[in-house]
Design an enzyme around this catalytic site. Structure first.
Site, PDB file in Angstrom:
ATOM      1  N   CYS A  56      42.871  51.052  42.536  1.00  0.00           N
ATOM      2  CA  CYS A  56      44.136  50.372  42.318  1.00  0.00           C
ATOM      3  C   CYS A  56      45.159  51.207  41.561  1.00  0.00           C
ATOM      4  O   CYS A  56      46.340  51.217  41.918  1.00  0.00           O
ATOM      5  CB  CYS A  56      43.895  49.053  41.592  1.00  0.00           C
ATOM      6  SG  CYS A  56      42.970  49.237  40.057  1.00  0.00           S
ATOM      7  N   HIS A  80      42.532  45.507  36.888  1.00  0.00           N
ATOM      8  CA  HIS A  80      43.272  45.808  38.099  1.00  0.00           C
ATOM      9  C   HIS A  80      44.678  46.251  37.729  1.00  0.00           C
ATOM     10  O   HIS A  80      45.158  45.946  36.638  1.00  0.00           O
ATOM     11  CB  HIS A  80      43.316  44.539  38.976  1.00  0.00           C
ATOM     12  CG  HIS A  80      43.822  44.773  40.370  1.00  0.00           C
ATOM     13  ND1 HIS A  80      43.371  45.809  41.141  1.00  0.00           N
ATOM     14  CD2 HIS A  80      44.717  44.088  41.118  1.00  0.00           C
ATOM     15  CE1 HIS A  80      43.975  45.762  42.315  1.00  0.00           C
ATOM     16  NE2 HIS A  80      44.808  44.713  42.320  1.00  0.00           N
ATOM     17  N   ASP A 133      50.744  43.988  45.862  1.00  0.00           N
ATOM     18  CA  ASP A 133      49.488  44.631  45.487  1.00  0.00           C
ATOM     19  C   ASP A 133      49.144  45.663  46.540  1.00  0.00           C
ATOM     20  O   ASP A 133      48.588  45.353  47.591  1.00  0.00           O
ATOM     21  CB  ASP A 133      48.372  43.591  45.374  1.00  0.00           C
ATOM     22  CG  ASP A 133      47.139  44.174  44.719  1.00  0.00           C
ATOM     23  OD1 ASP A 133      47.039  45.416  44.645  1.00  0.00           O
ATOM     24  OD2 ASP A 133      46.269  43.393  44.284  1.00  0.00           O
TER      25      ASP A 133
END
Lengths: 658, 305
Positions: free
Chosen positions: A403, A447, A463
């Site tokens: 991420c 995250h 995202d």
């Protein structure tokens, strides 16, 4: 009472000592543990091998040595850690001089303080169970010195366990109702808290990753209504806007306590129980509608505690999953477009191309996500390290990352394309504990994602990792780890196949369930033991209908509750019991045996008359009937008795055959 | 020969029992206070739990200490007569009608432990209270208390003084040996200096209870299984009157002591002896029962019953 403890008493004292010191061993210096063990060993050798015990002079010397050694170790003899160390050291020395019952019992009692010393370090669930064990053993030690003979070891253990079992309800009432206070009686020493790890303030994609592997719980959440789906659960902790191309950080300025937004739809109300992190950050669901009393606002709708938190914390608030934020101030806009001068031309060119296709921010973002999806990008927890220009290397060379890599690259591209963008750090998803109906969010759920500013809507969450590894968002990091263990590259399978691939084997499922229940036990333990504060007590008792809480009321309730339990015990203990005279019981048994042959004693018939009648009917039994009746009459009505006569009667009745 | 008295028994009720913490109990309370203060200061949940657990255990141990004595029944047992100056053994029968055993039940006199017993559930136990007796006659057991520290030694429970009607017969202390004397009015007199009972074997007769075991013909018993008693005479009838009036130079207690000595000697010699006291005449006989009757008469002489 027995004036001096015997050998067996010392066995129980050794056991009490070991049980009490064991939980504290981790916080004690090694030399102290060694000294303590040596003292116990010396005592044992003197009792069993006839070794000389140290005299008063040597004991005083040893005492001084321990005090000095503790002082050298901690720089003080006061405070929690040196206090516990000193106590353990002195209790070890005490073993060398215990002679009287007083010394013995004092040692037993002081070991309770050693237990407390361990609690100040850690209050884990197992310590609770361990406490019950230790206290029970200390009770056996006390029972033994009071009553050294007559009770088998089993009987002593049973008696101790019975005392503990009967004490538990009383303890519970006192525990729940004793008025808790806010703050402390005297100052807490500086060493009252130990250090722990958490999220990092500065994100450096391509340097290292330590979070993803840790399955330690970061926090737990209970929702007052229905739990939103996992993919909507974005827990924001930090918003990073400043970058130098390598690292991302928060703006220095203590910004924007007046940030506001318009909540859309229904808010979600939830309670977070945050593990101690030594950081002040408060993970909250996008976007928090209020600031809990213990917190304050930071930039980008994030919250934090007023100070770093060394203990678990609980806070409750509302969040709006759907929202609209107001237009950007010019300087804020500039901050969210900031890029270092040395941003590589390849990156700028790529962004430029998308901007030419559309000036619409959402369209630019879609183009970026499509790029991640269509090009050969791979999601992995173990990416290669990146060098001087991490974004450029990631986008054009390695194309492997998690991420942080995707988000940093995405935000860089957005800014290069003129779209205000920023990185949000926090946690995503979690693990639903159906056993306790709450969500566990682990450190491995950490995250990073992006937010871009869209005119009209304000900040919109994007995202980028989702484009590469939708499973990451849909199924959570735990399942993803399982995929990695089975050698499956994320993003390479159809959704149905992914589900099949992450399905747990039977044993794993049992393991998972056990783990979930264990987690529930720990959470409950935390709520009722570690976190049972003044507020929690008030909330609990108000829920029970206590109304306004005051300490007078609590103490009254405590007194009434305690007395009620005590009274129940007394009523049970004093209950009228049929006065069963053992002698009469034997005679009645004898009568029952005769009744089987049809010889039933009439209500009006005295024992002598009955014996006469019975002997007449059963001449063969006459001598035995006569003996038993005579002995019974002597024992029950005769003057005095010789010890052993009851046994004779008992044996005679037992041997009586009709 | 066991002498027993009226069975006045006592069952310890709630109102007869008291309880206070021992100094160990106070020490325990001190430690609990320290624990509580530390728990409050550090806001430590487990610390609170430990503190309250210990306090609750102390409270529950109070019930157990009370239970250890409550409803315990104390009854007099047997008491064998002794001579003045000896120690009388008063037997006490402790009956536990409860379903739980009682441990460490202590009997105290003048604040000192004199006996200790453990009593199983629904059982009895006998304890002996030794009591030095100095005067003849019926001596009663002085008041005593029952007490216990069980189970943890943190509390001490004791009863009100227990009086039970437990008496022991005390014979007069036998005087130093003194030759037999008889009064001039004696008609049937044995020879002075002749050993009573004689040394000569004069035959056997059927065993009667009370015969000295030394005179039983054990060899005949081994042969026939019948108990027979050997009789010794030497031609004299071994018969003696032990007479109060034969001892005019002694005061009452001294006379009784001398007579007690003579009873013992007469019994040891296997003689037939009678006892004459002012207002009391016990016909000549022998055997343990007769000895007891004589000694009892001496013990109770001129004492109100």
């Amino acid at each position: 009472m027995n004036p001096a403890p015997d050998r067996e008493a010392f066995y129980w004292l050794y056991l009490t000592a070991v049980c009490a010191v064991l939980p504290a061993v981790a916080q004690l210096p090694l030399w102290l543990v060694a000294a303590f063990s040596l003292s116990l060993g010396w005592r044992f050798a003197s009792d069993h091998r006839g070794w000389r015990r140290p005299g008063r002079a040597l004991r005083t010397l040893l005492l001084i040595a321990i005090v000095i050694a503790v002082y050298r170790q901690y720089g003080s003899v006061l405070g929690r850690e040196p206090g516990v160390a000193l106590l353990v050291g002195l209790l070890g020395l005490k073993f060398l001089e215990i002679r009287t019952l007083r010394d013995y019992l004092l040692s037993v009692f002081l070991f309770y303080l050693v237990l407390l010393g361990a609690y100040l370090q850690e209050q884990a669930l197992w310590l609770g169970a361990w406490t019950l064990l230790t206290v029970s053993i200390s009770l056996v030690a006390m029972i033994h010195v009071v009553q050294p003979r007559g009770l088998a070891t089993r009987a002593k253990l049973k008696h101790a366990a019975l005392l503990v079992a009967k004490a538990l309800p009383l303890m519970l009432v006192a525990y729940l109702l004793f008025p808790r206070i806010q703050g402390t009686l005297w100052g807490l020493p500086a060493d009252a808290h130990a250090g722990l790890t958490g999220l990092s303030e500065i994100m450096r994609p391509g340097s290292i990753n330590s979070l993803s592997e840790s399955t330690a719980p970061a926090f737990r959440v209970t929702f007052e209504g229905a739990m939103p789906p996992l993919r909507d659960l974005y827990w924001r902790s930090l918003v990073l806007t400043k970058t130098d191309g390598h690292s991302w950080s928060r703006p220095r300025a203590f910004a924007a306590a007046d940030e506001s937004f318009e909540g859309l739809g229904e808010p979600v109300r939830y309670t977070v129980t945050l593990e101690s992190s030594n950081k002040p950050w408060m993970p909250v669901l996008d976007l928090p509608a209020e600031i809990p009393p213990e917190g304050r606002a930071r930039n980008g709708y994030t919250l934090e505690f007023r100070m770093a938190m060394h203990e678990r914390q609980t806070y409750t608030l509302n969040s709006y999953p759907r929202y609209r934020t107001p237009p950007l101030e010019p300087e804020e806009r500039a901050a969210n477009l900031q890029l270092p001068e040395e941003t590589s031309p390849r990156v700028r060119a790529l962004a430029e191309r998308w901007r030419h296709e559309s000036t619409e921010p959402l369209a630019v973002a879609r183009a970026a996500l499509a790029h991640f999806r269509q090009e050969n990008f791979v999601y992995t927890l173990k990416p290669p390290l990146l060098g001087a220009d991490p974004v450029d290397e990631f986008l054009f060379d390695t194309r492997r990352g998690f991420c942080e890599h995707y988000t940093a690259a995405f935000v860089t591209l957005m800014r290069a394309a003129g779209v205000p963008a920023r990185i949000v750090n926090g946690y995503q998803g979690g693990e639903v504990n159906a056993a306790g109906n709450y969500l566990i969010v682990r450190q491995s759920d950490a995250h990073a994602w992006a937010e871009i500013w869209v005119p009209g809507d304000g900040w919109v969450r994007v995202d980028p990792t989702n484009a590469v590894a939708p499973e990451r968002i849909e199924i959570g990091s735990d399942a993803l780890r399982r995929l990695a263990e089975r050698g499956v590259v994320p993003g390479s399978l159809a959704p149905a196949a992914v589900l099949k691939a992450i399905e747990l084997s039977g044993l794993d499922r049992v393991f998972l369930h056990t783990r979930l229940y264990w987690d529930l036990a720990n959470l409950s333990w935390y709520r009722w033991v570690v976190g049972y504060s003044k507020q929690r007590q008030e909330r609990f008792l108000t829920g029970l209908g206590f109304g306004e809480i005051s300490w007078e009321k609590l103490l009254t309730a405590l007194g009434v509750g305690g007395l009620a339990i005590l009274l129940a015990y007394l009523v049970w203990q004093w209950r009228p019991r049929p006065e069963r005279d053992p002698v009469q019981a034997q005679y009645l048994r004898f009568c029952r045996k005769l009744a089987r042959t049809g010889l039933v004693r009439a209500a009006h018939e005295g024992p002598l008359d009955f014996a006469r009648r019975a002997s007449g009917t059963r001449a063969d039994l006459a001598p035995t009937i006569g003996d038993i009746t005579r002995l019974y009459l002597k024992l029950r009505y005769g003057p005095g008795e010789l010890s052993g006569e009851r046994q004779v009667l008992k044996r005679a009745v037992a041997a009586f055959r009709v | 020969m066991a002498t027993t008295v009226a069975p006045v028994e006592v069952t310890l009720g709630r109102r007869q029992l008291y309880m206070l913490p021992t100094r160990y109990g106070l020490l325990f309370a001190l430690v609990a206070t320290v624990l509580l203060l530390a728990s409050i200061n550090y806001g430590n949940g487990l610390g609170y739990a430990l503190t309250f657990l210990l306090v609750a255990i102390a409270v529950v141990s109070m019930l157990h200490t009370h239970r250890n004595l409550h409803r315990l029944r104390v009854a007099p047992g047997a008491c064998v007569p002794v001579f003045a100056g000896e120690t009388a053994q008063f037997e006490l029968v402790l009956t536990n009608n409860a379903d739980t055993p009682r441990f460490g039940v202590v009997i105290e006199q003048n604040g000192a432990e004199v006996a200790r017993a453990d009593i199983a559930a629904r059982a009895t136990a006998a304890v002996m209270l030794g009591q030095r007796v100095t005067r003849r006659g019926w001596q009663t057991l002085p008041a005593f208390r029952l007490a216990t520290h069980f189970p943890l030694g943190l509390l001490y429970s004791w009863s009100r003084p227990v009086h039970i009607d437990h008496r022991c017969l005390v014979y007069p202390a036998p005087a130093a040996p003194l030759p037999f004397r008889t009064t001039p009015t004696e008609t049937l007199r044995p020879e002075q200096g002749q050993r009573l009972g004689g040394d000569d074997f004069i035959g056997v007769r059927e065993y009667q209870p009370g015969d000295s075991p030394r005179h039983i013909d054990w060899k005949a018993f081994a042969r026939t299984g019948m108990l027979t008693t050997k009789q010794f005479g030497g031609g004299y009838q071994a018969l003696v009157w032990l007479d109060w009036d034969a001892l005019p130079e002694f005061d009452t207690e001294a006379r009784l002591s001398v007579l007690a000595r003579w009873v013992l000697e007469g019994e040891a010699a296997g003689a037939h002896y009678g006892l004459r006291l002012p207002g009391i005449v016990i016909a000549p006989d022998h055997g343990e029962a007769h000895e007891h009757v004589c000694l009892k008469a001496l013990a109770l002489f001129e004492l109100r019953p």
